[in-house]
Motif scaffolding. Structure first.
Motif: not given
Length: 496
Positions: A335, A440, A443, A447, A466, A473
């Motif tokens: 991430c 990642g 995420t 990200g 998000y 994800v």
């Protein structure tokens, strides 16, 4: 303080430098220099610096990196990204969520000629984002789709990061490319399923567009021939042994350059710009590689990787448990770090650990069975009783006898099985690491792909992106679990 303790403390020191926004290559270089100074004296890091530069950049395999980067840039100039999206949109765009599905398909296609995740996300964002907005797709859903699609750029071969992994672990680049193909296709299918689920739960998030006439669909499909030609020539040529991966990358760069020239996208100005952009990207990557090589040499001197192997083996953890912990580590740190930096930093530490564990990818019994079936299929002359006894031995999962091996005319040994087992483990581990690092990138909360796409659509709050990206994800995590549980999916195309 012992050398081992200095090696352990170098990790938090390195992370502090990274969080202070020191470039990752410089952070690794400085940490290693200070560590070598403390453990070996001031002269040693200066001498090592001279030797490390030559040994690192003297690798012929590294020349593949600028070639793949240049190939991706030429592909953009040649309009291949637009052609891919239009073709996919023609067949899928009229469906619910179809334009988003077309964007995923175009990302997968562009990923086959571009080895960078961030470049794929940025390129397809410029092409697909206006279309998604035009047909009433919600901002967060659109940006999440393109951010997820961008990850296909580094998984579907050719891939710059897989090349670096192959160099670090001394594996065959062509076999890594081959192993990445099925997981890459599964990723694209998973994203399409995620889109289908999302638009059913949130029907207001996706508009519709009228169906394209069938003649126009096939006309749009014809414009994709350059992508198929380049992918088939480069990847197919590498697999068939026509040329090495480095030569294949050069052929791909030349091919995409000629196509861009014929399409009018390549002229004197854009050619110079392509070389400059490729040079800058290559310099950045190579500096990270140099910093990682310097840092990993320091870790080897402190014997930290050896100590980790001994510690983990002493705990008696199951190999799959160790693997899952490592993958979770990659998922979290992916991430905040790009995939290349993560792999360069951690593979020299984690690979010896994985190498010391037995995942039973290939046993002597399976190697016996495989070689025996190959010999039988090739028409080896065997008496019927011997043939029946060999088939029965294979069915029982037992080792062939010396007489059976002699009759088949095959050569098998425990050492051969061990070498293949280690190679398969490395390839399987490399694909898993690549996938979780790329997860990642999408995420929340940091990200990198999310920020790149969201910067192209500043009207969309990042929180909306998000929320939508978590569907993608979820499919990624399911795919990782599947590939961990069934390694044969990754290794299916590889010859034993």
């Amino acid at each position: 303080m012992s050398d081992l303790a200095i090696g352990i403390w170098s990790f938090p020191a390195l992370l502090v430098l990274i969080f202070l926004r020191v470039p990752i290559g410089l952070a690794m270089f400085v940490t290693a220099f200070v560590g070598l100074w403390l453990t070996q004296g001031v002269d040693f890091p200066l001498l090592r610096m001279k030797n490390e530069v030559f040994s690192t950049f003297g690798s012929y395999s590294l020349s593949i990196v600028p070639m793949f980067l240049l190939m991706g840039h030429f592909a953009t100039l040649g309009g291949m990204s637009t052609a891919l999206f239009k073709a996919a949109e023609g067949f899928l765009g009229h469906r619910k969520g179809g334009v988003a599905m077309a964007a995923i398909g175009a990302c997968a296609g562009f990923g086959s000629i571009c080895g960078s995740s961030l470049a794929t996300a940025a390129t397809m964002g410029r092409v697909a984002l206006p279309e998604l907005r035009q047909y009433g797709y919600a901002g967060g859903f659109s940006t999440a789709t393109l951010a997820a699609g961008g990850t296909l750029g580094i998984l579907i071969p050719p891939s710059v990061v897989l090349v670096i992994f192959a160099i670090l672990t001394e594996q065959n680049i062509a076999k890594l490319f081959l192993a990445a193909f099925i997981p890459g296709v599964l990723a694209a299918i998973g994203y399409v399923i995620a889109i289908s689920i999302y638009v059913r739960i949130h029907p207001e998030s996706a508009g519709t567009r009228p169906p394209m006439p069938m003649a126009d669909r096939f006309w749009a499909l014809l414009h994709v021939w350059p992508v198929l030609l380049v992918f088939g020539l480069v990847v197919g040529g590498i697999y068939l042994g026509w040329f090495s991966p480095t030569e294949g990358a050069a052929v791909g760069a030349m091919g995409t350059g000629l196509i861009a020239l014929l399409n009018g996208g390549l002229n004197r100005h854009t050619l110079v710009e392509s070389f400059v952009v490729t040079g800058r990207s290559t310099a950045m990557i190579f500096f990270i590689i140099l910093g990682a090589a310097f840092y990993n040499g320091f870790l080897a001197i402190t014997k930290l990787p050896d100590a980790m192997v001994e510690f983990i083996l002493a705990q008696g953890y199951a190999p799959i448990t160790v693997l899952i912990v490592i993958l979770i580590f990659y998922l979290i740190f992916g991430c905040v770090m790009d995939s290349l930096s993560m792999i360069l930093l951690t593979i020299p530490v984690f690979w010896p650990v994985i190498q010391s564990l037995d995942f039973h990818m290939v046993t002597l019994e399976t190697l016996h069975a495989e070689r025996a079936m190959e010999a039988i299929a090739s028409g080896v002359d065997l008496a019927q009783p011997m043939l029946d006894s060999i088939k029965q031995t294979i069915a029982d999962g037992a080792l062939l006898t010396k007489d059976q091996i002699s009759a088949l005319g095959i050569r098998v040994s425990q050492g051969m099985a061990n070498r293949i087992d280690e190679e398969y483990t490395a390839i399987w581990f490399g694909i898993l690491v690549l996938i979780v690092v790329e997860v990642g990138l999408i995420t929340p909360p940091v990200g990198m792909n999310l920020f790149i796409i969201n910067s192209m659509d500043q009207k969309t709050p990042i929180l909306e992106t998000y929320k939508a990206v978590m569907y993608f994800v979820a499919t990624d995590l399911f795919r990782v679990a599947l590939l961990v549980a069934v390694p044969a999916i990754t290794l299916f195309l590889l010859p034993l």
